[in-house]
Design a protein around this motif. Structure first.
Motif, PDB file in Angstrom:
ATOM      1  N   PHE A 195       0.801  -1.218   0.000  1.00 51.78           N
ATOM      2  CA  PHE A 195       0.000   0.000   0.000  1.00 51.78           C
ATOM      3  C   PHE A 195       0.840   1.276   0.000  1.00 51.78           C
ATOM      4  N   SER A 196       2.126   1.166  -0.302  1.00 50.39           N
ATOM      5  CA  SER A 196       3.008   2.322  -0.151  1.00 50.39           C
ATOM      6  C   SER A 196       2.656   3.487  -1.069  1.00 50.39           C
ATOM      7  N   LEU A 197       1.852   3.255  -2.098  1.00 51.02           N
ATOM      8  CA  LEU A 197       1.407   4.344  -2.970  1.00 51.02           C
ATOM      9  C   LEU A 197       0.109   4.988  -2.478  1.00 51.02           C
ATOM     10  N   MET A 198      -0.435   4.487  -1.361  1.00 52.37           N
ATOM     11  CA  MET A 198      -1.705   4.981  -0.826  1.00 52.37           C
ATOM     12  C   MET A 198      -1.431   5.739   0.483  1.00 52.37           C
ATOM     13  N   ARG A 199      -0.984   6.996   0.365  1.00 57.04           N
ATOM     14  CA  ARG A 199      -0.593   7.765   1.545  1.00 57.04           C
ATOM     15  C   ARG A 199      -1.267   9.135   1.605  1.00 57.04           C
ATOM     16  N   GLY A 200      -2.475   9.224   1.084  1.00 49.83           N
ATOM     17  CA  GLY A 200      -3.194  10.491   1.137  1.00 49.83           C
ATOM     18  C   GLY A 200      -3.835  10.736   2.495  1.00 49.83           C
ATOM     19  N   VAL A 201      -3.858  12.014   2.907  1.00 48.03           N
ATOM     20  CA  VAL A 201      -4.507  12.432   4.148  1.00 48.03           C
ATOM     21  C   VAL A 201      -5.352  13.659   3.863  1.00 48.03           C
ATOM     22  N   TRP A 202      -6.606  13.653   4.346  1.00 45.70           N
ATOM     23  CA  TRP A 202      -7.489  14.803   4.188  1.00 45.70           C
ATOM     24  C   TRP A 202      -8.052  15.155   5.557  1.00 45.70           C
ATOM     25  N   ALA A 203      -7.790  16.364   6.013  1.00 46.91           N
ATOM     26  CA  ALA A 203      -8.272  16.810   7.314  1.00 46.91           C
ATOM     27  C   ALA A 203      -9.507  17.687   7.140  1.00 46.91           C
ATOM     28  N   GLU A 204     -10.498  17.475   7.991  1.00 51.89           N
ATOM     29  CA  GLU A 204     -11.687  18.317   8.056  1.00 51.89           C
ATOM     30  C   GLU A 204     -11.717  18.951   9.447  1.00 51.89           C
ATOM     31  N   PRO A 205     -11.065  20.073   9.633  1.00 50.82           N
ATOM     32  CA  PRO A 205     -10.957  20.642  10.983  1.00 50.82           C
ATOM     33  C   PRO A 205     -12.301  21.017  11.588  1.00 50.82           C
ATOM     34  N   ASP A 206     -13.246  21.467  10.778  1.00 48.70           N
ATOM     35  CA  ASP A 206     -14.554  21.845  11.332  1.00 48.70           C
ATOM     36  C   ASP A 206     -15.280  20.624  11.896  1.00 48.70           C
ATOM     37  N   ALA A 207     -15.119  19.496  11.226  1.00 48.12           N
ATOM     38  CA  ALA A 207     -15.732  18.260  11.712  1.00 48.12           C
ATOM     39  C   ALA A 207     -14.860  17.552  12.737  1.00 48.12           C
ATOM     40  N   GLY A 208     -13.592  17.968  12.818  1.00 49.32           N
ATOM     41  CA  GLY A 208     -12.673  17.323  13.746  1.00 49.32           C
ATOM     42  C   GLY A 208     -12.324  15.913  13.352  1.00 49.32           C
ATOM     43  N   VAL A 209     -12.167  15.680  12.044  1.00 45.07           N
ATOM     44  CA  VAL A 209     -11.907  14.329  11.537  1.00 45.07           C
ATOM     45  C   VAL A 209     -10.799  14.395  10.488  1.00 45.07           C
ATOM     46  N   ALA A 210      -9.953  13.379  10.469  1.00 46.78           N
ATOM     47  CA  ALA A 210      -8.964  13.200   9.407  1.00 46.78           C
ATOM     48  C   ALA A 210      -9.214  11.876   8.723  1.00 46.78           C
ATOM     49  N   HIS A 211      -9.156  11.894   7.392  1.00 45.92           N
ATOM     50  CA  HIS A 211      -9.314  10.681   6.587  1.00 45.92           C
ATOM     51  C   HIS A 211      -7.922  10.314   6.061  1.00 45.92           C
ATOM     52  N   ALA A 212      -7.485   9.115   6.335  1.00 47.89           N
ATOM     53  CA  ALA A 212      -6.129   8.708   5.958  1.00 47.89           C
ATOM     54  C   ALA A 212      -6.151   7.368   5.239  1.00 47.89           C
ATOM     55  N   GLN A 213      -5.411   7.292   4.123  1.00 49.86           N
ATOM     56  CA  GLN A 213      -5.294   6.024   3.428  1.00 49.86           C
ATOM     57  C   GLN A 213      -4.402   5.067   4.213  1.00 49.86           C
ATOM     58  N   ALA A 214      -4.537   3.782   3.913  1.00 50.37           N
ATOM     59  CA  ALA A 214      -4.023   2.731   4.785  1.00 50.37           C
ATOM     60  C   ALA A 214      -2.514   2.698   4.912  1.00 50.37           C
ATOM     61  N   SER A 215      -1.770   3.228   3.953  1.00 49.09           N
ATOM     62  CA  SER A 215      -0.321   3.153   4.061  1.00 49.09           C
ATOM     63  C   SER A 215       0.306   4.429   4.615  1.00 49.09           C
ATOM     64  N   CYS A 216      -0.522   5.330   5.103  1.00 49.22           N
ATOM     65  CA  CYS A 216       0.039   6.530   5.722  1.00 49.22           C
ATOM     66  C   CYS A 216       0.916   6.152   6.899  1.00 49.22           C
ATOM     67  N   LEU A 217       2.005   6.887   7.045  1.00 46.46           N
ATOM     68  CA  LEU A 217       2.799   6.795   8.247  1.00 46.46           C
ATOM     69  C   LEU A 217       2.283   7.816   9.256  1.00 46.46           C
ATOM     70  N   LEU A 218       2.660   7.645  10.504  1.00 41.00           N
ATOM     71  CA  LEU A 218       2.201   8.592  11.515  1.00 41.00           C
ATOM     72  C   LEU A 218       2.564  10.015  11.141  1.00 41.00           C
ATOM     73  N   GLY A 219       3.764  10.200  10.615  1.00 43.55           N
ATOM     74  CA  GLY A 219       4.204  11.530  10.245  1.00 43.55           C
ATOM     75  C   GLY A 219       3.356  12.172   9.170  1.00 43.55           C
ATOM     76  N   ASP A 220       2.814  11.362   8.246  1.00 37.54           N
ATOM     77  CA  ASP A 220       1.942  11.903   7.205  1.00 37.54           C
ATOM     78  C   ASP A 220       0.705  12.542   7.829  1.00 37.54           C
ATOM     79  N   VAL A 221       0.103  11.834   8.782  1.00 33.64           N
ATOM     80  CA  VAL A 221      -1.109  12.334   9.426  1.00 33.64           C
ATOM     81  C   VAL A 221      -0.782  13.528  10.316  1.00 33.64           C
TER      82      VAL A 221
END
Length: 472
Positions: free
Chosen positions: A101-127
């Motif tokens: 899954f190393s090509l699946m490292r997208g992160v999308w933050a929704e600060p108003d909702a207080g939620v982050a969506h992260a793909q499965a190969s994200c590292l902690l640093g990505d998030v």
């Protein structure tokens, strides 16, 4: 091409079927001899040396679905690599189809909702980097190169655990490809039984392709870092640790460890690889309050090094990265503790003095707080009576040193496990840990996990991870 079935039998994978499957993927497929094969098949722990038959470098859920369906059709063993940081090397299996899954490292933050969506190969640093743009953080681990998926599926602990619980307690949804090759949503209101199982019960209920995390207000500036003293000061430092941890506010997490000093720039050269005791502190509340909370640490004794200061949360999360490089050989044993007793501290000092490698350590990690406030059956990770984690962390470079380093780790563990709650951390189980250690990690949750497994994967297709079979 030779491959292995789900139950480990070798067979010839039909070339025509494999070619047709490759044509349906968007991501590349690599095999032995291809330029990306070695990088894909190797994982963080250098003791793991396995060779999958095929590696599919998935780009999205559609690729994952095609891979699961193909593996089911061919009865082909399947393994999944996110960050590849699991000490037991569960990401890779001989003769299997590996989903990389190393090509699946997208992160999308929704600060108003207080939620982050992260793909499965994200590292902690990505998030962390993405969420800190908004002054927010997910509850993750403490080495930024760790993958989020394995961390979360095994429970997950870190500097924010005292404030908000296990990593898995802070998940609000997951995207999962199940054994039938279908994409499902798992949350409190959608497939709630699957959601419960995935929040700490391990990864053999489906392929998680994305995780949604509840975010919390943290940073960007906080107070954190480490102070080191000579090992001769260890009894007094450990007593200070006991006293401070007992009354620490939840914004403050304290870790103490003994090891040979790392060759870090903040440690004087003459102390490199000499025995030391170290205390790490991470205060994620108001920085002014944080400085007051760590003052007793900074003023204690005569340190040989001190980098406990105001810094960004992202910097704190990567502070230990250099001590955990990919390719080193790792063997750990861990136990949850109800308290840190003086007799345990004596054992820590004794076994640290026998460390045979310049990279090994004995660690006490504070984690009491929010996780203790929930019922034990809130999620399968359980262990709601845990207040500290003891980790005997063996690490060394050369294969010829395996025996003595493993022996040191096991000897220290056997002497100190009498202080345990009886529980242990699923993510720290090693390759040779047997069913009794699974019982220690998951305990009373195992029968319920088996029921969930019976519904979602009755044929036990997913079995490369810590296996919960339908018959348990």
């Amino acid at each position: 091409m030779r491959a292995k079935t789900v139950d480990g039998q070798e067979f010839d994978l039909p070339e025509t079927a494999a070619s047709q499957w490759r044509a349906r993927l968007r991501g590349p497929v690599v095999t032995l001899g291809d330029v990306d094969y070695e990088n894909s098949r190797t994982v963080w722990n250098g003791m793991i040396d396995r060779h999958p038959a095929l590696v599919a470098r998935c780009i999205g859920s559609s690729d994952v679905i095609e891979c699961v369906r193909f593996a089911r059709e061919q009865n082909l063993a399947l393994c999944i690599k996110g960050g590849g940081h699991n000490i037991a090397g569960l990401a890779v299996a001989d003769g299997a189809l590996m989903l990389d899954f190393s090509l699946m490292r997208g992160v999308w933050a929704e600060p108003d909702a207080g939620v982050a969506h992260a793909q499965a190969s994200c590292l902690l640093g990505d998030v962390d980097r993405e969420t800190q743009l908004h002054g927010m953080a997910a509850v993750l681990g403490f080495v930024s190169l760790t993958g989020i998926a394995g961390l979360t599926l095994g429970g997950g602990i870190g500097y924010l655990t005292r404030r908000w619980g296990w990593t898995s307690d802070n998940v609000v949804g997951m995207d999962v490809v199940i054994a039938e090759g279908q994409r499902m949503r798992a949350s409190e209101v959608e497939n709630a039984d699957l959601f419960w199982a995935l929040r700490g019960g391990g990864g053999n209920f489906g392929v998680v392709t994305g995780i949604d995390y509840q975010l919390h207000r943290v940073g960007p500036e906080m107070v954190g870092g480490a102070v080191a003293w000579p090992a001769a000061d260890a009894p007094k430092v450990l007593e200070l640790y006991r006293e401070l941890a007992e009354d620490a506010p939840r914004e403050l997490t304290l870790v103490t460890l003994m090891r040979p000093a790392p060759a870090a720039p903040w440690i004087p050269t003459e102390w490199h690889y000499q025995p030391i005791v170290m205390m790490l502190a991470c205060h994620t509340g108001d920085p002014d309050e944080g400085e007051k909370a760590v003052a007793a640490i900074k003023s204690f004794g005569t340190p040989i090094g001190d980098v406990l200061q105001r810094r960004t949360y992202v910097q704190m999360q990567s502070l230990l990265d250099a001590t955990q490089p990919k390719g080193r050989r790792y063997y750990w044993k861990s136990e949850y503790l109800p308290r840190v007793e003086p007799a345990l501290c004596e054992q820590v000092v004794e076994h640290a003095a026998r460390i045979p490698s310049p990279y090994s350590s004995v660690i006490l990690f504070q984690m009491d707080g929010a996780l203790n406030q929930l019922r034990d059956d809130h999620s399968p990770v359980g262990n709601r009576d845990a207040r500290y984690l003891l980790n005997i962390a063996g690490a060394w470079e050369n294969p010829e040193d395996d025996a003595k380093n493993i022996a040191w780790t096991r000897d220290a563990w056997n002497d100190m496990k009498r202080f345990s709650t009886g529980g242990t951390y699923l993510n720290f189980l090693t390759e040779d840990d047997a069913a009794d250690r699974m019982q220690a990690a998951l305990g009373a949750a195992i029968p319920r996990l088996a029921q969930v497994k019976s519904r979602w994967d009755p044929d036990n297709f997913f079995r490369a991870n810590r296996n919960i079979s339908p018959s348990e």
